[in-house]
Scaffold this motif. Sequence first.
Motif, mmCIF file in Angstrom:
data_model
loop_
_atom_site.group_PDB
_atom_site.id
_atom_site.type_symbol
_atom_site.label_atom_id
_atom_site.label_comp_id
_atom_site.label_asym_id
_atom_site.label_seq_id
_atom_site.Cartn_x
_atom_site.Cartn_y
_atom_site.Cartn_z
ATOM 1 N N GLY A 58 6.628 -11.457 0.031
ATOM 2 C CA GLY A 58 5.213 -11.510 -0.301
ATOM 3 C C GLY A 58 4.411 -10.457 0.441
ATOM 4 O O GLY A 58 4.833 -9.935 1.479
ATOM 5 N N SER A 59 3.246 -10.150 -0.098
ATOM 6 C CA SER A 59 2.415 -9.093 0.476
ATOM 7 C C SER A 59 1.886 -9.461 1.856
ATOM 8 O O SER A 59 1.652 -8.584 2.685
ATOM 9 N N CYS A 60 1.681 -10.744 2.124
ATOM 10 C CA CYS A 60 1.176 -11.147 3.441
ATOM 11 C C CYS A 60 2.210 -10.868 4.525
ATOM 12 O O CYS A 60 1.883 -10.366 5.598
ATOM 13 N N ALA A 61 3.468 -11.181 4.262
ATOM 14 C CA ALA A 61 4.513 -10.912 5.247
ATOM 15 C C ALA A 61 4.826 -9.420 5.322
ATOM 16 O O ALA A 61 5.383 -8.942 6.300
ATOM 17 N N PHE A 62 4.441 -8.674 4.271
ATOM 18 C CA PHE A 62 4.683 -7.227 4.238
ATOM 19 C C PHE A 62 3.744 -6.491 5.193
ATOM 20 O O PHE A 62 4.173 -5.743 6.064
ATOM 21 N N ASP A 63 2.436 -6.740 5.036
ATOM 22 C CA ASP A 63 1.494 -6.000 5.889
ATOM 23 C C ASP A 63 0.224 -6.791 6.220
ATOM 24 O O ASP A 63 -0.800 -6.208 6.534
ATOM 25 N N GLY A 64 0.302 -8.095 6.135
ATOM 26 C CA GLY A 64 -0.867 -8.918 6.443
ATOM 27 C C GLY A 64 -1.566 -9.438 5.207
ATOM 28 O O GLY A 64 -2.258 -10.455 5.268
ATOM 29 N N GLY A 65 -1.436 -8.732 4.081
ATOM 30 C CA GLY A 65 -1.964 -9.202 2.802
ATOM 31 C C GLY A 65 -3.428 -9.592 2.829
ATOM 32 O O GLY A 65 -4.259 -8.950 3.492
ATOM 33 N N ALA A 66 -3.743 -10.661 2.120
ATOM 34 C CA ALA A 66 -5.136 -11.093 1.975
ATOM 35 C C ALA A 66 -5.811 -11.392 3.317
ATOM 36 O O ALA A 66 -6.959 -11.001 3.531
ATOM 37 N N PRO A 67 -5.144 -12.065 4.263
ATOM 38 C CA PRO A 67 -5.827 -12.342 5.536
ATOM 39 C C PRO A 67 -6.204 -11.078 6.311
ATOM 40 O O PRO A 67 -7.087 -11.118 7.164
ATOM 41 N N ALA A 68 -5.532 -9.952 6.011
ATOM 42 C CA ALA A 68 -5.837 -8.701 6.710
ATOM 43 C C ALA A 68 -6.818 -7.834 5.930
ATOM 44 O O ALA A 68 -7.250 -6.786 6.423
ATOM 45 N N ALA A 69 -7.170 -8.243 4.707
ATOM 46 C CA ALA A 69 -8.053 -7.431 3.867
ATOM 47 C C ALA A 69 -9.415 -7.252 4.538
ATOM 48 O O ALA A 69 -9.954 -8.188 5.140
ATOM 49 N N GLY A 70 -9.932 -6.046 4.443
ATOM 50 C CA GLY A 70 -11.240 -5.767 5.024
ATOM 51 C C GLY A 70 -11.272 -5.912 6.536
ATOM 52 O O GLY A 70 -12.334 -6.098 7.120
ATOM 53 N N GLY A 71 -10.127 -5.843 7.162
ATOM 54 C CA GLY A 71 -10.061 -6.004 8.614
ATOM 55 C C GLY A 71 -9.695 -7.413 9.027
ATOM 56 O O GLY A 71 -9.092 -7.627 10.074
ATOM 57 N N GLY A 72 -10.050 -8.404 8.189
ATOM 58 C CA GLY A 72 -9.697 -9.797 8.484
ATOM 59 C C GLY A 72 -10.372 -10.333 9.735
ATOM 60 O O GLY A 72 -11.115 -9.633 10.423
ATOM 61 N N LEU A 73 -10.115 -11.586 10.024
ATOM 62 C CA LEU A 73 -10.714 -12.242 11.190
ATOM 63 C C LEU A 73 -9.669 -12.724 12.184
ATOM 64 O O LEU A 73 -10.009 -13.160 13.282
ATOM 65 N N THR A 74 -8.396 -12.680 11.785
ATOM 66 C CA THR A 74 -7.368 -13.314 12.608
ATOM 67 C C THR A 74 -6.354 -12.324 13.171
ATOM 68 O O THR A 74 -5.379 -12.736 13.784
ATOM 69 N N GLY A 75 -6.568 -11.031 12.930
ATOM 70 C CA GLY A 75 -5.604 -10.039 13.398
ATOM 71 C C GLY A 75 -4.267 -10.172 12.702
ATOM 72 O O GLY A 75 -3.223 -9.923 13.306
#
Length: 368
Positions: free
Chosen positions: A83-100
């Motif tokens: 999945g894209s999240c495990a690839f490079d952070g995906g949606a939680p990392a979008a726009g800089g994210g809040l959780t690192g």
Amino acid sequence: TTAELLLELVSVEYHETIMARSGTSAEVARRQVMEVAPNGYLAVVEGAIPVGDDGVYCTVGGRAFSDVVREVCGGSAATIAVGSCAFDGGAPAAGGGLTGSVGVEQVVPDVSLVNLPGCPVNVENLAATIVHYLTFKTLPATDARHRPLFAYGGLLHNQCERRAHFEFGEFVQAWGDEGSQKGWCLYKMGCKGPETFANCPTARYAGGISWPVKAGHGCIGCTMAGFWDQMSPVYGRLPSPLPFAPQVSADQLGIALVGGVAALTVAHGTASAVRLHRRGVEERRAARLAEVGIDEGDTGAAEATEALEAIEAADEGDVDAGGAGASDEDAAEAATSDEASGPPTAATPPAPVTEIVDGAADAEGGAR
Ligand code: SF4
């Protein structure tokens, strides 16, 4: 089939949502696998890994998920990030994210790794990767970002069943219009197929039944790095990373059609479009070079362009030759022959025990 693989070929020793054990007992099961088969299991990681504020935004058994990933993946024979999240952070990392939030590669950069980006991941590619490992005792050849070439080596646009409509200039212009009902090309509705490397048209989803473009929605480029930011807007066109890419002619076609009824608007609009296109081309080109592992500073602009053209030409030639299988093989050859793209990765054998670690795929926070 995927079901046969999971139920008959591998032993899934740990998965938080499908295993019978829970709580402390589940964590004991995880440790037992690591003790019984050190460096002898596959770790499959799903979900982004929050590392901000000491990893407090996702915990497993009272520990930061990032610590669990380091421990489990560090002791694995090989790790598969799905999945894209495990690839490079995906949606939680979008726009800089809040959780690192980051991907597996950022947390455990030295493990033997295969990335299977996609939102969602195509389970056929996961099954194929595991079967490849069980059969050949090594991970499949990958690109510089650890994506297997059999799945991510070919341009999606070149495998698409609507490609003929693209070539004939038959485009959907509005949702529900005649072109939409006839299955015409979705390029003008924002389809990112010309910029996306994936095998969705051939592997498809749901047991090979369909995929987004077949169902009438354009590709959103979800297999590409940072796609939430880089492939936005979903329903807007992006400039090509290569000047000769086919979508340029389609844009020009659209401008020419408008020009027949509004010359002044076209003159102003064309100038703006050219400026935006040039700026966009530079940005997309830089992103594409990074994707294939080419440092333009080292190779020079001309050589970098030649390398990109070779990859694109290989894709075009594959379509002419007919068949996605040939496309993947030739793209793999082109990519692996380029030293700048990095060598294929491989893992050493051991016993086929599979451990699945489920992360924060669908939420930024929340303890588990
Ligand atoms: S632009 Fe999209 S819909 Fe059109 S041929 Fe390419 S991938 Fe298919």
